[in-house]
Design an enzyme around this catalytic site. Structure first.
Site, PDB file in Angstrom:
ATOM      1  N   CYS A  20       0.872  -1.179   0.000  1.00  0.00           N
ATOM      2  CA  CYS A  20       0.000   0.000   0.000  1.00  0.00           C
ATOM      3  C   CYS A  20       0.902   1.219   0.000  1.00  0.00           C
ATOM      4  CB  CYS A  20      -0.934   0.007   1.201  1.00  0.00           C
ATOM      5  SG  CYS A  20      -2.012   1.461   1.250  1.00  0.00           S
ATOM      6  N   CYS A  64      -5.009   5.465  -4.499  1.00  0.00           N
ATOM      7  CA  CYS A  64      -4.288   4.202  -4.332  1.00  0.00           C
ATOM      8  C   CYS A  64      -2.884   4.413  -4.862  1.00  0.00           C
ATOM      9  CB  CYS A  64      -4.995   3.077  -5.070  1.00  0.00           C
ATOM     10  SG  CYS A  64      -4.137   1.483  -4.961  1.00  0.00           S
TER      11      CYS A  64
END
Length: 285
Positions: free
Chosen positions: A73, A218
Site C-alpha cells: 500500500c 491508491c
C-alpha cells in the site's frame, strides 16, 4: 486499550497501530467491525507496525477493510515512513513488507518519497491464471467487460490491471470494478484502475481497490499506471497521476518506481474492548 493513529494519504485512510513493543492480535471480524465508518473509526486499511531485522527499521503489515491481508500500500507506506523518519531523525528509512523492502525519504515540501522497487510484468509474478493471455494486452470474453478494451497488468508489490479509457468519468466503477477484481484471470484478485491520458506526463484515474472498493487514492495503482503506460510507450518516465483525492508524482528511475506524495495525521485514538475512543489532540510522534 490499543493506541492508534488515524492517518491518510490523499484521502486513502488508515488506522495505524505500533505493535513493536506489544504484539497485536485482532481477528478479521474485529478489523472489519473497526473499518465500519458508522460504528468504528473507519478506514481503507488497518496498518500494523512490527519489529524488523536490519537494515529495515520496522515491518509494515497491511490488512484491508474486508479483513484480508495484502502485500503493498503506497499511501500507507508514506504515512508509516513519516512516523519512522520523525522517530529516527535520519535521512531515510527502510521498511519491510510482504511486497518487498521499501526505501523512504523526505521529498520536496512536506512530501514523502518511496522507492517501490521494480515493476514485474510477467504473468507468473502478477499473477495471472495459466493461459489467461498477454499480461500487457489481457482481453476478456464477456461482452460488457470487453468494452473497456485490453488490460495492461503488472505487479508493483501487489497485482494490478489498468484499463486506458477515453473518459474515466463515464466508467461505472462500482459495477465493473468488482467483476474485474474477482475475474478468473486473477487467481489472487487484482486492483483495477481506469485511466485517461491527458498527455505524456499527465493521467487521471479512478481505482477499485482489491478488498476495499472505490478509494480516494491508491498509491500502488498510480505506480502501476505509470509503469504500464511507460512500458507501452504511452507515458513518459515521470508522470503525475491524479486520483479523486489528489495527485501523486511517479518516476521510473533505473528500472525502479519512485512515488512521491503527501501524508497527514488526522487524529489519534485507542481500540477498546467494546469499540474505540477518539482523542481530541494528536499525540506526539
Amino acid at each position: 486499550m490499543i493506541p492508534f493513529r488515524k492517518m491518510n494519504g490523499l484521502g486513502n485512510d488508515f488506522v495505524v497501530v505500533d505493535a513493536r513493543r506489544h504484539p497485536l492480535t485482532l481477528s478479521a471480524d474485529r478489523i472489519r467491525a473497526l473499518a465500519d465508518r458508522e460504528n468504528g473509526p473507519g478506514f481503507d486499511q488497518f496498518i500494523v507496525i512490527e519489529p524488523a531485522e536490519a537494515p529495515s527499521v520496522a515491518t509494515m503489515r497491511i490488512i484491508n477493510a474486508d479483513g484480508g491481508e495484502v502485500e503493498a500500500c503506497g499511501n500507507a507506506a508514506r504515512c508509516v515512513a513519516a512516523l519512522l523518519l520523525d522517530e529516527t531523525g535520519g535521512p531515510e528509512v527502510r521498511i519491510a513488507s510482504a511486497g518487498g523492502s521499501l526505501r523512504a525519504w523526505r521529498a520536496e515540501g512536506a512530501n514523502i518519497a518511496i522507492d517501490m522497487g521494480p515493476p514485474r510484468f510477467d504473468a507468473a509474478s502478477i499473477p495471472l491464471a495459466d493461459g489467461a493471455g498477454d499480461p500487457l494486452a489481457l482481453t476478456f470474453d464477456e461482452a460488457d467487460l470487453a468494452a473497456y478494451g485490453p488490460a495492461a497488468c503488472v505487479n508493483v508489490g501487489n497485482p494490478h490491471a489498468v484499463f486506458f479509457v477515453p473518459d474515466i468519468d463515464v466508467v461505472p466503477l462500482t459495477t465493473v470494478g468488482p467483476r474485474f477484481e474477482t475475474h478468473a484471470a486473477f487467481p489472487q484478485r487484482a486492483n483495477i484502475s481506469f485511466a485517461t491520458i491527458d498527455g505524456p506526463s499527465s493521467v487521471r484515474a479512478v481505482v477499485w481497490e482489491r478488498g476495499v472498493g472505490p478509494t480516494r487514492a491508491c498509491g500502488t495503482a498510480a505506480c502501476a499506471i505509470a509503469a504500464v503506460g511507460n512500458r507501452l510507450g504511452r507515458l513518459d518516465p515521470k508522470v503525475d497521476v491524479t486520483l479523486p483525492g489528489g495527485t501523486l508524482s511517479i518516476s521510473l528511475v533505473d528500472g525502479r518506481i519512485v512515488m512521491s506524495g503527501p501524508y497527514a495525521l488526522d487524529w489519534t485514538g485507542a481500540i477498546t474492548e467494546g469499540g474505540y475512543i477518539r482523542n481530541p489532540v494528536p499525540a506526539a510522534v
